[in-house]
Write a protein that holds these residues in place. Structure first.
Motif, PDB file in Angstrom:
ATOM      1  N   GLY A   1      -1.595   6.440  -5.672  1.00 38.24           N
ATOM      2  CA  GLY A   1      -2.048   5.828  -6.919  1.00 38.24           C
ATOM      3  C   GLY A   1      -3.169   4.849  -6.655  1.00 38.24           C
ATOM      4  N   SER A   2      -3.319   3.875  -7.532  1.00 41.88           N
ATOM      5  CA  SER A   2      -4.382   2.883  -7.401  1.00 41.88           C
ATOM      6  C   SER A   2      -3.780   1.493  -7.525  1.00 41.88           C
ATOM      7  CB  SER A   2      -5.456   3.100  -8.470  1.00 41.88           C
ATOM      8  OG  SER A   2      -4.887   3.058  -9.773  1.00 41.88           O
TER       9      SER A   2
ATOM     10  N   LYS B   1      -6.716   1.023   0.988  1.00 38.31           N
ATOM     11  CA  LYS B   1      -7.700   1.282  -0.061  1.00 38.31           C
ATOM     12  C   LYS B   1      -9.058   0.710   0.349  1.00 38.31           C
ATOM     13  CE  LYS B   1      -4.351   2.764  -2.772  1.00 38.31           C
ATOM     14  NZ  LYS B   1      -4.187   4.191  -3.111  1.00 38.31           N
ATOM     15  N   PRO B   2      -9.614   1.149   1.481  1.00 39.82           N
ATOM     16  CA  PRO B   2     -10.878   0.555   1.948  1.00 39.82           C
ATOM     17  C   PRO B   2     -12.034   0.792   0.994  1.00 39.82           C
ATOM     18  CG  PRO B   2     -10.348   2.538   3.197  1.00 39.82           C
ATOM     19  CD  PRO B   2      -9.136   2.220   2.372  1.00 39.82           C
TER      20      PRO B   2
ATOM     21  N   GLY C   1       0.808  -1.220   0.000  1.00 41.83           N
ATOM     22  CA  GLY C   1       0.000   0.000   0.000  1.00 41.83           C
ATOM     23  C   GLY C   1       0.835   1.262   0.000  1.00 41.83           C
ATOM     24  N   ARG C   2       2.007   1.216   0.644  1.00 44.39           N
ATOM     25  CA  ARG C   2       2.897   2.384   0.637  1.00 44.39           C
ATOM     26  C   ARG C   2       3.380   2.703  -0.773  1.00 44.39           C
ATOM     27  NH1 ARG C   2       4.321   0.085   5.585  1.00 44.39           N
ATOM     28  NH2 ARG C   2       5.991  -1.254   4.845  1.00 44.39           N
ATOM     29  N   ARG C   3       3.481   1.661  -1.602  1.00 41.03           N
ATOM     30  CA  ARG C   3       3.966   1.861  -2.975  1.00 41.03           C
ATOM     31  C   ARG C   3       2.887   2.408  -3.906  1.00 41.03           C
ATOM     32  NH1 ARG C   3       7.373  -0.863   0.606  1.00 41.03           N
ATOM     33  NH2 ARG C   3       9.487  -0.686  -0.253  1.00 41.03           N
TER      34      ARG C   3
ATOM     35  N   ALA D   1     -12.309  -7.303   2.256  1.00 42.69           N
ATOM     36  CA  ALA D   1     -12.522  -6.002   2.898  1.00 42.69           C
ATOM     37  C   ALA D   1     -11.388  -5.709   3.880  1.00 42.69           C
ATOM     38  CB  ALA D   1     -13.867  -5.978   3.605  1.00 42.69           C
ATOM     39  N   GLU D   2     -11.010  -6.724   4.630  1.00 46.31           N
ATOM     40  CA  GLU D   2      -9.909  -6.575   5.587  1.00 46.31           C
ATOM     41  C   GLU D   2      -8.595  -6.311   4.850  1.00 46.31           C
ATOM     42  OE1 GLU D   2      -7.584  -9.649   8.509  1.00 46.31           O
ATOM     43  OE2 GLU D   2      -9.781  -9.678   8.598  1.00 46.31           O
TER      44      GLU D   2
END
Length: 682
Positions: free
Chosen positions: A478-479, A507-508, A472-474, A499-500
């Protein structure tokens, strides 16, 4: 086509003529690029080097591979739309000398109806034509008249043939066979994160790779600046998929494993037991690290005195404390706050200068921030912290860990993550893969990790929460495209819900899509493997395979003393068929089977060596089978696959993976009893 046939009288001849003309046009496009003289456009050496590389990449992208069709389909629009034009759909754009398109890139908006048009919704398409090839030669075509009510909706024979074509070597693109539900995911926008749950053979990996190719087409300038990344579970998997994007003309997409991403700070030389790995991968460790890092900040007990010329400027301790507390309250990155601290102190000095009648400017403030007294205060109040040393201390010092894990980890959990024999230094430590992720987290707490424009994360179900955070840090600005199958999670920390996972990724709001139609694994094989679903993923939808392949599934019980010989015999029988063959076995069984194959004179490969021409059989440890596909699979001793894992549920998931690697046929050979979850037989 008879000898008397001409392009005017024979539709197939006309299409072959268009193919030949398109190849000539592509060759001319390539020659135009090769003829460019950069001396005419730049005299700057750096710009010349950049332009040279861009030209080289363009030449590679315009390569014409003789065995790869330039186009695979055609759409003829109604006269009321697109002026009734006809477009040939292919892997890349080709135009003639006048700039008129001869082949349209499959990613272009005008190509979309080729994948989505139907009798119910023809999308202004009158006729869709698919082409069949043998090697690079166009040998057949098939038409669908979408606006003719007399013509029934039917499954394309050429499409089915292409889907079922035997596999040899690395994974190939699926641009000719993308299905409507897959196309919707491929063409979804860059701004949103998409999570794709897909069972074996549903094409989720191909969808993710083609989504990257589409996004690079639709947002090339933006992604050229921010970058793209494909993350896979291991090197064998990355080797398997590495040719897909280059075949589509995309040469700049980096591929890596999670271990590659976090290896910049420490070298992984050790391993954790399952209990320690689970805890180190728990998202709670992020809070422990945050507390440990912030504990290095201390509050001042003395004023800061700055001497400039004959003047002394005194900032009392309480005012410096207010500055420190304010920076802590803002929850900035540790390093960013440390860089801000001397400027804040310098600003306090400038306020006093102005009150005394001076007129300092920004240069004075920068000079004060570099003053010896200010730098000394910063070193004391907000010292530099090395991320690896921070994690080293946490995992080595029970008191330090306890102070910062209180209320987060229990006493027993703290004992579990502590090293039994603390190393003397960062360099001598035998860091595990989970430790490296902790160091990466600490590094991000100190300085923000650079974000890419888009990340594809495949086989995501096996990531720990801390690994999701690392990915997620990368893509924080972005997406992402997240691909996986909850039923194939084989790590002790396997994902329980998407979801978890999306929450840990940051990106919840990500959208969940589910692919349930299987196009690769035969119906009998997926039905047999799906017996395990109630035990490994209750409530997960079973894959509905569209492939009817009678006789594709066989379960053979053999005597224990003949087992290895029977497995080898099954491999030899499979080698009589066209396509790739895999022998999948529990990791502890691979040495014995390698010896049996060698004794029988049967050459074999290891995963990742499939491009070697001297063998078609790959001996695959069950732990490396995930994400790979073979035409025919021989599965050795299912019970051994289950028993090789730390618990039965993980073992059954590993078995589910092994059972679903075959795209044409599966033979199960066993001497021990089959796992009860399989029902004791075929």
């Amino acid at each position: 086509m008879s000898a008397a046939s001409t392009p005017d009288s024979d539709p197939l001849a006309r299409e072959r003529a268009h193919l030949a003309s398109s190849r000539t046009a592509l060759r001319a496009m390539r020659e135009d690029v090769e003829a460019l003289d950069i001396r005419d456009v730049t005299a700057n050496w750096v710009n010349a080097q950049i332009l040279t590389r861009q030209i080289e990449d363009r030449i590679k992208a315009l390569a014409d591979h003789a065995d790869t069709p330039l186009f695979f389909g055609r759409v003829d629009y109604l006269p009321t739309t697109q002026q009734g034009q006809r477009f040939y759909i292919g892997r890349r754009h080709v135009h003639d000398a006048d700039g008129d398109p001869m082949v349209i890139d499959w990613r272009a908006p005008v190509s979309q109806p080729f994948y989505r048009a139907s009798k119910k919704n023809p999308q202004d398409v009158r006729l869709r034509r698919r082409f069949g090839y043998t090697g690079g030669e166009l040998t057949a075509y098939e038409d669908e008249n979408l606006t003719d009510p007399a013509e029934e909706e039917r499954t394309s024979r050429l499409l089915q043939t292409e889907i079922e074509r035997p596999r040899v070597g690395p994974m190939r693109d699926i641009v000719a066979t993308i299905q409507p539900e897959q196309d919707e995911i491929v063409r979804s926008g860059l701004g949103g994160t998409v999570c794709v749950q897909g069972g074996p053979g549903t094409g989720k990996t191909a969808v993710g790779l083609h989504r990257v190719a589409y996004l690079l087409y639709a947002h090339r300038e933006r992604l050229a600046r921010t970058g793209t990344l494909v993350i896979g579970p291991n090197r064998s998997f990355l080797h398997y998929i590495e040719q897909v994007l280059p075949a589509l003309g995309e040469l700049e997409v980096r591929q890596a494993t999670v271990e590659d991403l976090v290896s910049a700070h420490v070298e992984v030389r050790g391993a954790d037991d399952a209990a320690a790995a689970v805890l180190k991968g728990d998202a709670r460790m992020a809070e422990v690290l945050r507390r440990a890092l912030r504990s290095h900040v201390t509050l001042p007990t003395e004023p800061v005195v700055v001497v400039r010329g004959s003047r002394r400027w005194r900032i009392p301790a309480y005012e410096v404390e207010e500055i420190v507390r304010e920076l802590l309250a803002r929850d900035m990155r540790y390093g960013a706050a440390r860089e801000a601290l001397p400027q804040r102190i310098a600003h306090a000095v400038l306020v006093r200068m102005e009150a005394a009648g001076e007129a300092p400017d920004d240069r004075v403030q920068d000079a004060v921030a570099r003053n010896t007294a200010v730098k000394a205060a910063v070193r004391t109040l907000w010292p530099q912290v090395d991320p690896a040393k921070l994690v080293l201390r946490l995992l080595s010092d029970a008191e330090f860990l306890s102070a910062h894990a209180e209320g987060v980890l229990t006493a027993d959990e703290q004992k579990t993550v502590l090293w039994q024999k603390p190393p003397r230094s960062v360099r001598s430590a035998r860091w595990s893969a989970a430790d490296a992720v902790l160091v990466d987290e600490a590094a991000d707490l100190i300085a923000r990790t650079q974000s890419l424009g888009h990340v594809v994360l495949d086989e995501a179900q096996d990531l720990s929460p801390m690994q999701y955070r690392a990915v997620g840090r990368r893509c924080s600005t972005g997406s992402a495209t997240v691909l996986g199958d909850l039923a194939q999670g084989t790590t002790p920390w396997a994902t329980r819900s998407w979801a978890e996972a999306l929450a840990h990724l940051g990106k919840p709001e990500g959208r969940l899509e589910e692919l349930t139609a299987g196009f690769r694994v035969p119906r009998d094989v997926i039905a047999y493997a799906s017996r395990l679903l109630p035990h490994i993923a209750p409530g997960l939808a079973e894959v509905r395979s569209v492939r009817e392949n009678p006789g594709s599934m066989e379960v053979r019980e053999v005597p224990v003393d003949a087992r290895d010989a029977e497995v080898v015999a099954a491999c030899v029988e499979s080698l009589e068929r066209e396509g790739s063959i895999a022998l999948i076995a529990a990791d502890p069984r691979t040495d014995a089977l390698a010896a049996a194959l060698a004794a029988a004179g049967v050459p074999y490969l290891s995963p990742g060596e499939e491009t070697r021409p001297d063998a078609r059989l790959t001996l695959v440890p069950a732990s490396l089978a995930k994400g790979l596909e073979y035409d025919y699979v021989v599965l050795d001793e299912p019970a051994a696959v289950v028993d090789a894992e730390p618990d039965e549920r993980t073992g059954l998931r590993r078995l589910y993976v092994a059972l679903t690697r075959a795209v044409s046929g599966l033979r199960v050979v066993h001497a021990a009893g089959l796992p009860e979850a399989l029902g004791g037989g075929a």
